[in-house]
Design a protein around this motif. Structure first.
Motif, mmCIF file in Angstrom:
data_model
loop_
_atom_site.group_PDB
_atom_site.id
_atom_site.type_symbol
_atom_site.label_atom_id
_atom_site.label_comp_id
_atom_site.label_asym_id
_atom_site.label_seq_id
_atom_site.Cartn_x
_atom_site.Cartn_y
_atom_site.Cartn_z
ATOM 1 N N LEU A 160 0.617 -1.072 0.370
ATOM 2 C CA LEU A 160 0.192 0.505 0.289
ATOM 3 C C LEU A 160 1.025 1.074 -0.206
ATOM 4 N N GLN A 161 0.832 2.274 -0.916
ATOM 5 C CA GLN A 161 1.455 3.689 -0.336
ATOM 6 C C GLN A 161 0.154 4.485 -0.378
ATOM 7 N N GLN A 162 0.358 5.699 0.162
ATOM 8 C CA GLN A 162 -0.382 6.778 0.790
ATOM 9 C C GLN A 162 -1.068 6.315 1.669
ATOM 10 N N THR A 163 -0.755 5.469 2.242
ATOM 11 C CA THR A 163 -1.361 4.814 3.990
ATOM 12 C C THR A 163 -0.467 4.835 4.780
ATOM 13 N N HIS A 164 -1.196 5.741 6.079
ATOM 14 C CA HIS A 164 -0.177 6.110 7.317
ATOM 15 C C HIS A 164 -0.926 5.105 8.193
ATOM 16 N N HIS A 165 -1.118 4.744 7.931
ATOM 17 C CA HIS A 165 -1.926 3.311 8.918
ATOM 18 C C HIS A 165 -3.311 2.357 8.721
#
Length: 376
Positions: A160-165
């Motif tokens: 996953l990208q652009q995924t902080h949590h």
């Protein structure tokens, strides 16, 4: 189409119980009616060639609600109502898996996740505050297994990208909606339930001693009727507190070395994704056009399709070519309340509708409960 004498006499002349809609809810209502009244005839009327307009058009999630979705339900309906609905979903899936084997469902206990992007920090913080109490409250369903757990450490492995949590949902699973409905149809026919496709019911009326049914160039009567047409139910019963909602879906061609495995939720469940083997299925985003997607017409819109493909490109499959193999849409039944409508509207007409996008989990229990309300 005008029915011949033979067609009418064989299939529509003397109906004991008629179930309108052959999706998961309708077939479960029919099965429960046949179990209650084995000597009576049970006939399921379906307007289309396949079962329902949602039962074979959903994503095949065996799920109970992501953290942001449950928090939304809590705000709308209150804590007790939210947990009661989760329990109903749990019971529904348990009932489905008791009727149809996991092998026949192609069920996989894979777990799921909710992902949070850079703009979702406040939502993630609220979820982390919610998790301990939710796990404690739901442990009675799971036998002590956590419903939710933090899973940031798994972001990279899933690609996953652009995924902080990430929050994991270990109790979730996947199934094949077509295989599910084929198995339910087989079970229904095995116990003597008649399923008639291509018969659309346009009107019904409880006449006191029977229910009058009318379609295109045909009419019949039944001693009792269950309406299980979900998002289409107001076409027959305009007084119901529900509205249709369209979800658009796409699935990719096979992706070599696919790392995305499991069920994935985003933005209160309005975005959902999963692997189907080494393909990626992605759907939702109706929040982009709430008015336009409040429809019972199947179809696609460019803004939603573009958003789904953006999520594929930037979040789920970054840097990987993923041609689209197929697109489709399905119709949900939603309302201001999440709980399904399961009630007897008149002495001989019962409804089980408004599954709120959770028909896989809710449909079996909803159909069963509706059948218990039918007067013999």
């Amino acid at each position: 189409m005008s029915l011949s004498f033979w067609e009418y006499d064989q299939w529509l002349a003397e109906l004991d119980f008629a179930v309108i809609g052959s999706g998961i809810t309708g077939l479960n209502a029919a099965l429960s009616l046949k179990e209650r009244f084995p000597e009576r005839n049970v006939t399921v009327l379906e307007r289309g060639p396949f079962p329902g307009e949602a039962s074979t058009r959903n994503a095949g999630f065996a799920c109970f609600g992501s953290p942001t979705e449950l928090l939304s339900d809590l705000r709308e309906d209150g804590e007790d109502a939210m947990y009661e609905l989760v329990a109903l979903r749990w019971q529904g899936l348990k009932r489905l898996r008791s009727l149809v084997s996991d092998t026949a469902l192609r069920y996989v206990s894979c777990g799921g996740y909710e992902w949070f992007g850079p703009e979702d920090e406040a939502a993630y913080a609220a979820c982390m505050e919610f998790l301990p109490g939710a796990n404690a409250r739901l442990s009675a369903l799971t036998g002590g297994q956590a419903f939710f757990r933090p899973a940031d450490s798994e972001i990279r492995a899933l690609g996953l990208q652009q995924t902080h949590h990430l929050i994991a949902l270990p109790t979730e699973g996947q199934l094949h909606p077509g295989a599910m409905m084929a198995a339910l149809l087989d079970r229904a026919r095995t116990v003597g339930i008649t399923v008639l496709n291509g018969l659309s019911v346009s009107q019904l009326e409880d006449q006191g001693d029977r229910v009058w049914l009318q379609g295109e160039s045909w009419e019949s009567t039944a001693k009792a009727v269950v309406v299980a047409t979900n998002g289409f139910a107001r076409q027959l019963l305009p007084q119901l507190a529900l509205r249709p909602a369209r979800n658009q879906v796409l699935i990719t061609e096979p992706v070599p070395g696919l790392r995305l495995q499991g069920c994935f939720h985003h933005r209160e469940g309005y975005i959902y994704a999963r692997n189907v083997g080494n393909r990626v299925l992605l759907g939702g985003a109706r929040y982009l056009d709430p008015e336009g997607e409040t429809t019972d017409m199947l179809g696609f819109t460019e803004p939603i399709q573009q958003e789904l493909q953006r999520l594929l490109r930037e979040v789920l499959l970054p840097g990987q070519p993923a041609p689209i193999a197929r697109r489709w849409s399905g119709i949900l039944g939603v309302g201001d309340r999440k709980r399904p409508i399961i009630e007897r509207l008149s002495p001989r007409v019962t409804v089980a509708v408004r599954m709120g996008g959770m028909g896989v989990a809710l449909g079996s229990q909803a159909g069963h409960e509706a059948a218990q309300l039918v007067l013999g």
